[in-house]
Design an enzyme around this catalytic site. Sequence first.
Site, PDB file in Angstrom:
ATOM      1  N   ASP A   1       0.858  -1.191   0.000  1.00 38.75           N
ATOM      2  CA  ASP A   1       0.000   0.000   0.000  1.00 38.75           C
ATOM      3  C   ASP A   1       0.897   1.246   0.000  1.00 38.75           C
ATOM      4  OD1 ASP A   1      -3.213   0.528   0.910  1.00 38.75           O
ATOM      5  OD2 ASP A   1      -1.814   2.217   1.121  1.00 38.75           O
ATOM      6  N   ILE A   2       0.509   2.240  -0.760  1.00 41.89           N
ATOM      7  CA  ILE A   2       1.299   3.466  -0.895  1.00 41.89           C
ATOM      8  C   ILE A   2       1.280   4.296   0.395  1.00 41.89           C
ATOM      9  CG2 ILE A   2      -0.481   5.075  -1.756  1.00 41.89           C
ATOM     10  CD1 ILE A   2       1.537   5.756  -4.042  1.00 41.89           C
TER      11      ILE A   2
ATOM     12  N   ASN B   1     -12.905  -3.213   2.150  1.00 40.63           N
ATOM     13  CA  ASN B   1     -13.940  -2.188   2.240  1.00 40.63           C
ATOM     14  C   ASN B   1     -14.848  -2.290   1.029  1.00 40.63           C
ATOM     15  OD1 ASN B   1     -12.868  -1.015   4.619  1.00 40.63           O
ATOM     16  ND2 ASN B   1     -11.299   0.001   3.401  1.00 40.63           N
TER      17      ASN B   1
ATOM     18  N   HIS C   1     -10.169  -5.136  -3.607  1.00 40.98           N
ATOM     19  CA  HIS C   1      -8.845  -5.338  -3.007  1.00 40.98           C
ATOM     20  C   HIS C   1      -9.005  -5.789  -1.575  1.00 40.98           C
ATOM     21  CE1 HIS C   1     -10.017  -1.092  -2.692  1.00 40.98           C
ATOM     22  NE2 HIS C   1      -9.405  -1.070  -1.526  1.00 40.98           N
TER      23      HIS C   1
ATOM     24  N   HIS D   1      -6.941  -5.761   1.958  1.00 40.52           N
ATOM     25  CA  HIS D   1      -5.810  -5.217   2.713  1.00 40.52           C
ATOM     26  C   HIS D   1      -5.283  -6.334   3.611  1.00 40.52           C
ATOM     27  CE1 HIS D   1      -6.877  -0.838   2.101  1.00 40.52           C
ATOM     28  NE2 HIS D   1      -8.077  -1.385   1.882  1.00 40.52           N
TER      29      HIS D   1
ATOM     30  N   GLU E   1     -12.366   3.381  -1.358  1.00 43.33           N
ATOM     31  CA  GLU E   1     -11.944   4.521  -2.173  1.00 43.33           C
ATOM     32  C   GLU E   1     -11.630   4.116  -3.608  1.00 43.33           C
ATOM     33  OE1 GLU E   1      -8.702   6.247  -0.037  1.00 43.33           O
ATOM     34  OE2 GLU E   1     -10.014   6.949   1.573  1.00 43.33           O
ATOM     35  N   VAL E   2     -11.004   2.954  -3.772  1.00 43.19           N
ATOM     36  CA  VAL E   2     -10.630   2.511  -5.128  1.00 43.19           C
ATOM     37  C   VAL E   2     -11.618   1.438  -5.590  1.00 43.19           C
ATOM     38  CG1 VAL E   2      -8.820   1.475  -6.550  1.00 43.19           C
ATOM     39  CG2 VAL E   2      -8.194   2.998  -4.649  1.00 43.19           C
TER      40      VAL E   2
END
Length: 121
Positions: free
Chosen positions: A33-34, A94, A107, A109, A102-103
Amino acid sequence: MSYDDNNIFAKILRGEIPCKKIYEDEFVLSFHDINPQKKIHALVIPKGKYIDLDDFCRNASTNEMVGMFKGIEKVSKKLGISMDSGKGYRVLSNIGVDGGQEVPHLHFHLFGGEKIGRMVS
Ligand code: AMP
C-alpha cells in the site's frame, strides 16, 4: 454501477502506474500500500475486473475465487506473517460508501508485522 477502467488499480494492472510488487500469478497481483497504516500493509487484487467483494461473489468464476484466496495465503507467506511463522495478520475489504472504499477495484488489505489492535474504530 459499472467497472471504471480508469481506476488506479486497473492502471497498475495494465502496467501504466508502478507498484512495489510482492507477488503475482494468473489470478492476483499483490503490492505494498502506498500509504501504509501498519508495519506491513499489503494489497491483494484480482486480475479480473471486479468492483468490490459483492461484485466478485456474484460474478467471479470458481477458479477466480479459489485463486483469490490462495493468493492471499501465498502473499502472507511471502511477507513472513502467515500462521507458519506463528505471527498472523488481518485481512480487510472495504465495500462501497459505508464500507469506506476509495478505489473501485476489489482489493484485500493485509495488515501485519505488529499487533493490529481493535477490529473497528
Ligand atoms: P480502500 O479505502 O479500501 O479503497 O483502500 C484503497 C487503498 O489503496 C488505500 O489504502 C490507499 O493508500 C491505497 N492506494 C491508493 N493508490 C495506491 C497506489 N498507487 N499504490 C498502492 N496503494 C495505493
